[in-house]
Design a protein around this motif. Structure first.
Motif, PDB file in Angstrom:
ATOM      1  N   GLU A   4       0.817  -1.218   0.000  1.00  0.00           N
ATOM      2  CA  GLU A   4       0.000   0.000   0.000  1.00  0.00           C
ATOM      3  C   GLU A   4       0.849   1.266   0.000  1.00  0.00           C
ATOM      4  N   ASN A   5       1.990   1.232   0.689  1.00  0.00           N
ATOM      5  CA  ASN A   5       2.782   2.456   0.883  1.00  0.00           C
ATOM      6  C   ASN A   5       4.098   2.459   0.115  1.00  0.00           C
ATOM      7  N   GLY A   6       4.285   1.498  -0.780  1.00  0.00           N
ATOM      8  CA  GLY A   6       5.566   1.350  -1.470  1.00  0.00           C
ATOM      9  C   GLY A   6       6.021   2.601  -2.191  1.00  0.00           C
ATOM     10  N   ALA A   7       5.120   3.263  -2.893  1.00  0.00           N
ATOM     11  CA  ALA A   7       5.493   4.446  -3.676  1.00  0.00           C
ATOM     12  C   ALA A   7       6.016   5.561  -2.777  1.00  0.00           C
ATOM     13  N   SER A   8       5.315   5.831  -1.672  1.00  0.00           N
ATOM     14  CA  SER A   8       5.744   6.903  -0.764  1.00  0.00           C
ATOM     15  C   SER A   8       7.032   6.526  -0.039  1.00  0.00           C
ATOM     16  N   LEU A   9       7.206   5.237   0.286  1.00  0.00           N
ATOM     17  CA  LEU A   9       8.432   4.791   0.943  1.00  0.00           C
ATOM     18  C   LEU A   9       9.643   4.978   0.030  1.00  0.00           C
ATOM     19  N   LYS A  10       9.469   4.674  -1.247  1.00  0.00           N
ATOM     20  CA  LYS A  10      10.570   4.835  -2.210  1.00  0.00           C
ATOM     21  C   LYS A  10      10.958   6.309  -2.336  1.00  0.00           C
ATOM     22  N   ILE A  11       9.973   7.181  -2.236  1.00  0.00           N
ATOM     23  CA  ILE A  11      10.245   8.624  -2.279  1.00  0.00           C
ATOM     24  C   ILE A  11      11.046   9.038  -1.042  1.00  0.00           C
ATOM     25  N   GLU A  12      10.650   8.524   0.148  1.00  0.00           N
ATOM     26  CA  GLU A  12      11.364   8.862   1.381  1.00  0.00           C
ATOM     27  C   GLU A  12      12.797   8.359   1.349  1.00  0.00           C
ATOM     28  N   ILE A  13      12.994   7.142   0.820  1.00  0.00           N
ATOM     29  CA  ILE A  13      14.340   6.564   0.708  1.00  0.00           C
ATOM     30  C   ILE A  13      15.206   7.434  -0.185  1.00  0.00           C
ATOM     31  N   GLU A  14      14.616   7.897  -1.291  1.00  0.00           N
ATOM     32  CA  GLU A  14      15.375   8.737  -2.224  1.00  0.00           C
ATOM     33  C   GLU A  14      15.717  10.088  -1.599  1.00  0.00           C
TER      34      GLU A  14
END
Length: 462
Positions: A315-325
């Motif tokens: 569910e949160n993969g897209a936002s997590l990838k943004i935070e990691i970046e």
């Protein structure tokens, strides 16, 4: 600065133990101890050979203070180069103080911090680099820092510096000799040979300077910040890494409101793990302060472990990838390791999806300890232990690092002078400065202030 008056100190940690060792060094200490020692075999302590051990009692008048073993080390064949007596007594703090007070009343004074090792340096038993390694050896808490301190104490670093200094000194002597015959235009120092020597010295110095980045983290530990959103398992991971319940674990988000730090050794290298407050928007004042500290710790860390909850990735993969970046872009000099936790709760389909989206992420289940070893191996990859494995000289001391930087700067000045064909008297000035900085490392050139600063950091009794 050299004093020979008898000094005394407890050489073992204070407190209760099976035994304690009291060290005494200085002129006439064997006679001083002999006055209060009664051998069980009637031996006269002053007549015994060096490096022998004797059983008897320390007495104060008619009172027996303790049954002890007395070890004799006659100068110059002792740690300090002076006569040294070590009294092994029972480890009662009362007994320790009774013996120490007895000798303080009878010609001894309390040793200053590091004074035994200072005397060893001043008496030529150790050079300054080796003396500093003694403190590092005492402070070593992992295999790597122990190995480096042992190599330095045995003279590995000193020998390398002394060889360079001696070679440079030989050429400096020839340059100085030319100045004495300046009117006759005589050349004693082969300039091409001198250029080759300077290149060799420069390469060695730069290798030693480069080793400091490794040596510093080995000596002080590598700071690793564990970060991520609340309730992803940061504290559980810290506990799994430490193999103990160091951090409070709760299902309630925001439990960790301040940083928690602890250190462990992985593969002989020290790592300082920092469990931080979960990163999220919050109106809680205390939690907000913890989150600000999280970012402060990230700035100081050499490695950031960004932990995500694998169960919520779909569910949160897209936002997590943004935070990691964002973390990667904000701290480009910091090693970033993405770790997906709670993998044991995922189906095979969800696991494959996560692998596709985060191909470089480490997968683990911190609560079960699964995958923790993979994370440890990954962390070791960030430490260049090649020089350590090859037993090369590694610089760990900031004072040595500073002297090496100054020495290589002077060597480069000499190289420029040779290329420009400057006169021997100008070359001699820069050569002398380079020799000065070499001497600073080994103690061939030192001041009372420098020695005071170095040995003030030692423990009493060493």
């Amino acid at each position: 600065m050299l004093s020979t008056e008898p000094i005394i100190a407890l050489a073992t940690p204070s407190g209760t133990g099976a035994i304690a060792v009291i060290r005494i060094s200085g002129k006439g200490v064997i006679a001083v101890v002999a006055h209060f020692f009664r051998s069980v075999r009637g031996k006269r302590l002053s007549q015994q050979k060096s490096h022998t051990v004797h059983l008897g009692h320390i007495v104060d008048g008619a009172r027996i203070v303790d049954e002890v073993l007395v070890s004799l080390f006659k100068g110059p064949h002792s740690y300090t180069g002076e006569d040294v007596v070590e009294i092994s007594c029972h480890g009662s703090p009362y007994i320790q103080q009774q013996i120490i007070q007895l000798f303080l009343r009878n010609g001894c004074r309390s040793a200053d911090a590091g004074e035994f090792t200072l005397r060893a340096f001043l008496n030529g038993k150790l050079d300054l680099s080796q003396a500093e390694a003694v403190a590092d050896l005492i402070a070593s808490d992992n295999e790597a820092s122990h190995q480096i301190a042992m190599q330095q104490m045995r003279g590995g670093f000193s020998d390398e510096i002394k060889r360079l200094r001696e070679e440079l000194l030989n050429f400096a002597s020839l340059i100085e000799l030319e100045l004495d015959f300046s009117e006759e235009d005589v050349v004693f120092a082969d300039r091409e040979q001198f250029k080759s020597l300077l290149t060799k010295i420069q390469n060695v110095l730069k290798r030693l300077i480069d080793s400091f980045s490794v040596g510093n983290v080995i000596k002080n530990g590598i700071p690793v910040a564990i970060v991520g959103e609340p309730n992803v398992g940061k504290s559980t991971l810290l506990n799994a890494l430490l193999n103990e319940d160091r951090a409070l674990v709760s299902e309630i988000a925001g439990t960790t409101r301040d940083t928690i730090e602890d250190e462990i050794s992985i593969g002989g290298i020290g790592f300082r793990f920092i469990d931080t407050a979960g990163i999220r928007d919050t109106e809680d004042v205390v939690e907000g302060m913890g989150i600000r500290r999280t970012f402060e710790k990230i700035e100081k860390a050499q490695v950031v472990v960004y932990l995500i909850d694998a169960t919520g990735f779909k569910e949160n993969g897209a936002s997590l990838k943004i935070e990691i970046e964002k973390i990667r872009n904000k701290y480009p000099q910091t090693h970033l390791v993405v770790v997906a936790n709670k993998m044991d709760a995922l189906s095979s389909e969800e696991t494959n999806h996560l692998r596709e989206q985060l191909p470089n992420a480490l997968l683990l289940a911190a609560k079960k300890g699964t995958g923790v070893e993979d994370l440890q191996e990954k962390l070791l990859e960030f430490v260049n232990t090649g020089a350590l494995r090859n037993n090369e000289t590694i610089v760990t001391n900031a004072r040595h690092y500073d002297a090496l930087l100054k020495a290589v700067e002077e060597v480069e000045k000499v190289q420029s002078g040779l290329a420009e064909g400057v006169s021997g008297d100008l070359l001699a000035i820069d050569i002398r400065q380079a020799l000065y900085h070499f001497g600073e490392i080994t103690g061939e050139i030192s001041s009372d202030d420098l020695l005071g600063n170095i040995f003030a950091n030692f423990c009493i009794g060493k």
